[in-house]
Design an enzyme around this catalytic site. Structure first.
Site, PDB file in Angstrom:
ATOM      1  N   GLU A   1      69.230  25.028  94.735  1.00  0.00           N
ATOM      2  CA  GLU A   1      68.053  25.252  93.892  1.00  0.00           C
ATOM      3  C   GLU A   1      67.532  26.671  94.107  1.00  0.00           C
ATOM      4  OE1 GLU A   1      65.464  21.705  93.962  1.00  0.00           O
ATOM      5  OE2 GLU A   1      63.774  23.092  93.777  1.00  0.00           O
TER       6      GLU A   1
ATOM      7  N   ASP B   1      63.992  28.593  92.938  1.00  0.00           N
ATOM      8  CA  ASP B   1      62.719  28.241  92.293  1.00  0.00           C
ATOM      9  C   ASP B   1      61.759  29.392  92.105  1.00  0.00           C
ATOM     10  OD1 ASP B   1      63.226  25.452  92.457  1.00  0.00           O
ATOM     11  OD2 ASP B   1      62.552  25.442  94.540  1.00  0.00           O
TER      12      ASP B   1
ATOM     13  N   GLU C   1      57.860  29.004  91.072  1.00  0.00           N
ATOM     14  CA  GLU C   1      56.817  28.038  90.728  1.00  0.00           C
ATOM     15  C   GLU C   1      55.494  28.767  90.595  1.00  0.00           C
ATOM     16  OE1 GLU C   1      58.512  24.058  92.939  1.00  0.00           O
ATOM     17  OE2 GLU C   1      57.792  25.716  94.125  1.00  0.00           O
TER      18      GLU C   1
END
Ligand SMILES: *[C@@H]1O[C@H](CO)[C@@H](O)[C@H](O)[C@H]1NC(C)=O
Ligand SMILES: *[C@@H]1O[C@H](CO)[C@@H](O)[C@H](O)[C@H]1NC(C)=O
Ligand SMILES: *[C@@H]1O[C@H](CO)[C@@H](O)[C@H](O)[C@H]1NC(C)=O
Ligand SMILES: *[C@@H]1O[C@H](CO)[C@@H](O)[C@H](O)[C@H]1NC(C)=O
Length: 312
Positions: free
Chosen positions: A123, A125, A127
């Protein structure tokens, strides 16, 4: 004399206003000049690039297919998943965030293969975390590689602009050399693919996601401020969709993939994507020195022994 007093009063008043402005909006930052990677790749329509992944009734394609609105309300959040999976590439979106009270709201722009590799997923990310006060959105970055979920590698930043007033570019470059997180083309974080990180370096094909959802449990001050649906719906707009890389829709771990011939514009093997230019290094240093307020590499309460890449 009267005029003098009047001017003095007026000047003082102006200075006072200026101070108020700085207090209410924070200082105005001028970021360093960097290469505009986002200008080098073509922009895709929403239909070319994404499918709905959840909350379809909260997804609205606009501007003749070039933009999309995603919202979170009491009934649901919403999200998109890329039609293709990628093994390395450059991924970008221009996003405008909701203004006002947004505590607990999470807007995520990320790559993941958790659906294909539930026990050893990768992953990358970005955010954006809502806040209880206006304009204080936080940008959090993180990576997981091959299921390294017990080690969070978060870094957090305040943005140098108001992300609710206009569109800003949030981008991820991922190749065998490094991972770059960029905001308006300024690198804010670089993860160099070296021996120290190798087992946790994302190395399997991933899909691209854009989502908005309820992160009441953790997003704002560790969950102190949940989503307040009195202020719903929370709506983001996304445009400027870019996904340029190695398309790999098979399930195998060491994928072969179809590549467009990209010559010097190759985000995977192109020289200018293998390491930072001097302008980009200056940008990275600026972003981290002025705007980063948390790095897992400095969190000795959390990690008695820091992850190995922190000491390189
Ligand atoms: C809308 O998109 C279609 C297909 O991408 C294109 O042919 C058309 O010219 C666009 N219309 C406008 C008004 O931009
Ligand atoms: C995008 O796809 C959806 C369903 O697949 C369709 O309803 C819509 O008309 C398409 N939009 C454009 C602009 O092509
Ligand atoms: C996207 O939607 C199309 C049309 O509904 C479907 O054929 C395809 O499998 C979907 N792809 C993904 C990755 O969900
Ligand atoms: C990733 O995890 C799997 C299963 O846990 C393991 O078999 C494999 O060797 C790991 N790969 C790397 C590159 O560490």
């Amino acid at each position: 004399m009267a005029i003098f007093h009047h001017n003095l009063f007026f000047t003082s008043f102006l200075i006072f206003c200026k101070i108020l402005e700085v207090y209410s909006r924070g200082p105005v930052y001028t970021p360093p000049d960097v290469e505009r990677l986002t200008d080098r790749f073509s922009r895709l329509s929403v239909n070319q690039s994404y499918n709905v992944s959840f909350g379809g009734s909260n997804v609205h394609v606009t501007n003749n297919g070039t933009s999309v609105d995603l919202s979170l309300d009491k009934s649901s959040g919403s999200g998109l998943v890329s039609k293709n999976k990628f093994y390395y590439g450059f991924f970008s979106a221009s996003i405008k965030l909701p203004a006002g009270f947004t505590s607990g709201v999470v807007v995520a722009y990320y790559l993941s293969n958790a659906n294909v590799f539930p026990h050893n997923h990768d992953e990358i990310d970005i955010e954006l975390l809502g806040h209880e006060k206006r304009r204080d959105w936080v940008l959090q970055t993180n990576i997981y590689g091959n299921g390294s979920v017990s080690t969070g590698r978060e870094e957090k930043f305040y943005l140098w602009f108001d992300p609710t007033q206009s569109f800003h570019d949030y981008s991820i470059l991922w190749n065998n050399h490094h991972i770059l997180f960029l905001v308006d083309n300024i690198p804010v974080r670089e993860v160099i693919h070296n021996n120290a990180i190798s087992t946790a370096y994302p190395s399997k094909p991933m899909s691209v996601y854009t989502t908005i959802w309820d992160g009441s449990e953790w997003a704002t001050h560790g969950g102190k401020y949940p989503v307040d649906y009195q202020f719903a719906p929370f709506l983001i707009s996304m445009t400027g969709i870019e996904m340029e890389g190695c398309i790999s829709n098979q399930k195998n771990i060491a994928p072969s993939c179809s590549r467009r011939s990209l010559t010097s514009l190759d985000p995977i093997d192109g020289e200018q994507f293998a390491k930072l230019s001097s302008k980009q290094s200056t940008g990275l240093e600026w972003a981290r020195r002025k705007h980063m307020f948390y790095s897992y590499c400095q969190d000795k309460n959390r990690y008695k022994v820091l992850p190995p890449e922190c000491n390189v």
